[in-house]
Design an enzyme around this catalytic site. Sequence first.
Site, PDB file in Angstrom:
ATOM      1  N   LYS A 193       0.842  -1.197   0.000  1.00 28.45           N
ATOM      2  CA  LYS A 193       0.000   0.000   0.000  1.00 28.45           C
ATOM      3  C   LYS A 193       0.878   1.248   0.000  1.00 28.45           C
ATOM      4  CE  LYS A 193      -3.943   1.688   2.839  1.00 28.45           C
ATOM      5  NZ  LYS A 193      -4.785   1.359   4.017  1.00 28.45           N
TER       6      LYS A 193
ATOM      7  N   SER B 298      -9.789   1.203   3.186  1.00 23.70           N
ATOM      8  CA  SER B 298      -8.989   2.029   2.312  1.00 23.70           C
ATOM      9  C   SER B 298      -7.943   1.265   1.497  1.00 23.70           C
ATOM     10  CB  SER B 298      -8.262   3.088   3.144  1.00 23.70           C
ATOM     11  OG  SER B 298      -7.371   2.483   4.057  1.00 23.70           O
TER      12      SER B 298
ATOM     13  N   SER C  27      -9.719  -1.377   7.322  1.00 26.92           N
ATOM     14  CA  SER C  27      -9.225  -1.165   5.957  1.00 26.92           C
ATOM     15  C   SER C  27      -8.482  -2.330   5.319  1.00 26.92           C
ATOM     16  CB  SER C  27      -8.333   0.064   5.915  1.00 26.92           C
ATOM     17  OG  SER C  27      -9.139   1.206   5.818  1.00 26.92           O
TER      18      SER C  27
HETATM   19  N1  GLN Z   1     -13.082   3.114   6.721  1.00 24.92           N
HETATM   20  C1  GLN Z   1     -12.476   3.514   7.956  1.00 24.92           C
HETATM   21  C2  GLN Z   1     -12.164   4.989   7.915  1.00 24.92           C
HETATM   22  O1  GLN Z   1     -12.444   5.595   6.933  1.00 24.92           O
HETATM   23  C3  GLN Z   1     -11.268   2.693   8.217  1.00 24.92           C
HETATM   24  C4  GLN Z   1     -10.055   3.179   7.566  1.00 24.92           C
HETATM   25  C5  GLN Z   1      -8.873   2.348   7.883  1.00 24.92           C
HETATM   26  O2  GLN Z   1      -8.973   1.290   8.474  1.00 24.92           O
HETATM   27  N2  GLN Z   1      -7.733   2.859   7.485  1.00 24.92           N
HETATM   28  O3  GLN Z   1     -11.665   5.545   8.859  1.00 24.92           O
END
Ligand code: GLN
Length: 494
Positions: free
Chosen positions: A77, A152, A176
């Site tokens: 990532k 994400s 995420s």
């Molecule tokens: N979807 C969650 C957020 O927007 C989790 C994001 C993540 O785990 N990086 O904060």
Amino acid sequence: MNDLLRYSVAALQGIYSERTATVREVVQSYLDAIAGREPRIRAFLRVFSDAALEEAAKLDAKGYDGRPLYGVPIAIKDNLCTRGIPTTCASKILEGYRPPYDATVVERLRSAGAVIIGKTNLDEFAMGSSCENSAFQITRNPWNEAHAPGGSSGGSAAAVAADMALASLGSDTGGSIRQPASLCGVVGLKGTYGRVSRYGLVAFASSLDQIGPFARDVRDCALVMEAIAGHDERDATTIPKPSPDLLGDLEKGFDGLRVAFPSELGNWEMDGSVRDIANGTIEKLKTNSVPVSGVTLPGMETSIATYYILANAEASSNLARYDGVKYGLRSSSKSLADMYDETRGEGFGEEVKRRILLGTYVLSSGYYDAYYAKAQQVKALICAQFEELFKKHDLVLLPTSPTPAFKLGERLEDPIAMYLSDIFTTPANIAGLPAISVPAGLSPEGLPIGMQLVAGWGEEAKLMRGAFGLERIYRFRERFVHGAGSEGGRNAGA
Ligand code: GLN
């Protein structure tokens, strides 16, 4: 599918040791797969074709040496620092930034013999659940290109699902890794908080962030996790103990493990197909004589609110460093104060700004006690309740995401709907517990659905055993991924 793409990490080691294929041939096959699918999927922000082939040639010259990830093409990532190579977090504000060091996980992948094949797309600063918050591109779900891959870490999930990398790394702050794994039909794991070093992971919410692997199956996921896990003196929050052996007892599956499931499952809002798979799994475990019992799941009422207060508070503080002075973008402004404002105004996207505002608000005097301090108290309560629960049970089973992959654009106008994508994943982050998503089946529209297991603190070995047990029940890859005999899956009829 090119034959060389078929091998799992474990199988590839056999191929190399018997010299049936060279690392160059394998890496080339993945680069060819990228050339074929990436123009539509757009999982990568950067592909290292030359560097990967060079690395492969070096490995071939040395010969197979038994390292656990020898010659395995892995994507990472783009919030993981790579020395001298742009690391963008899918944000304009990091334009031109080249980290002077590698993240610990990047070093560890390399020393395990992996070939890093590219850096993947994400929601800007890992904030989002669909990958649509990237400043650069939208990633499509390989199962249906009109749908989101989740987020994400959507790029990392899509890369593995589309066979453009054999495994990948993502980061999980509120779900995420697990949510995109579920939406893309791959395995995604987040360890106990502190199991994997965050050194070189660009911080979103430091008390929740954890790096973890995506892979096609549970064994591969365990192999990658073993390579990256363990104490790191450069991250004082890493667990100062050897990390557990994840492979030794894997095949014991659910043997001797007690499984809990949320008895409120029937009342929660979720897609019918997700509910059916969850209920079907519970029934199947009962038939297999695994002890299963209904429990009240800690944090179900409170975890989303708690998460969005804590995560945004920490994000507002972590993101204060992007001021136009130290990193990347700098707008040409008349005064220093204007330069701060304009750099941040131009450099951050809408969602990141929303989070900074929310985070600053909950930390401001007058609201601190009502929001931030309260959220910390709720967090302590959720942790204590989980601790109690894991005295009587080994694993908790629940869906990963309340829905299969939603359509691109569908939740963009409604941040709350987007935030609710994480309803089942945030409790494990808040309590710092290890959790995994295992692909379980398909919705009537042919979109993957994952089921999640959560284990007690430090109990990754049990977690992986349970995941392996689930994998044996679902047989997802045999049923839906491999061309021959697949039941209406991704490669059916191909
Ligand atoms: N979807 C969650 C957020 O927007 C989790 C994001 C993540 O785990 N990086 O904060």
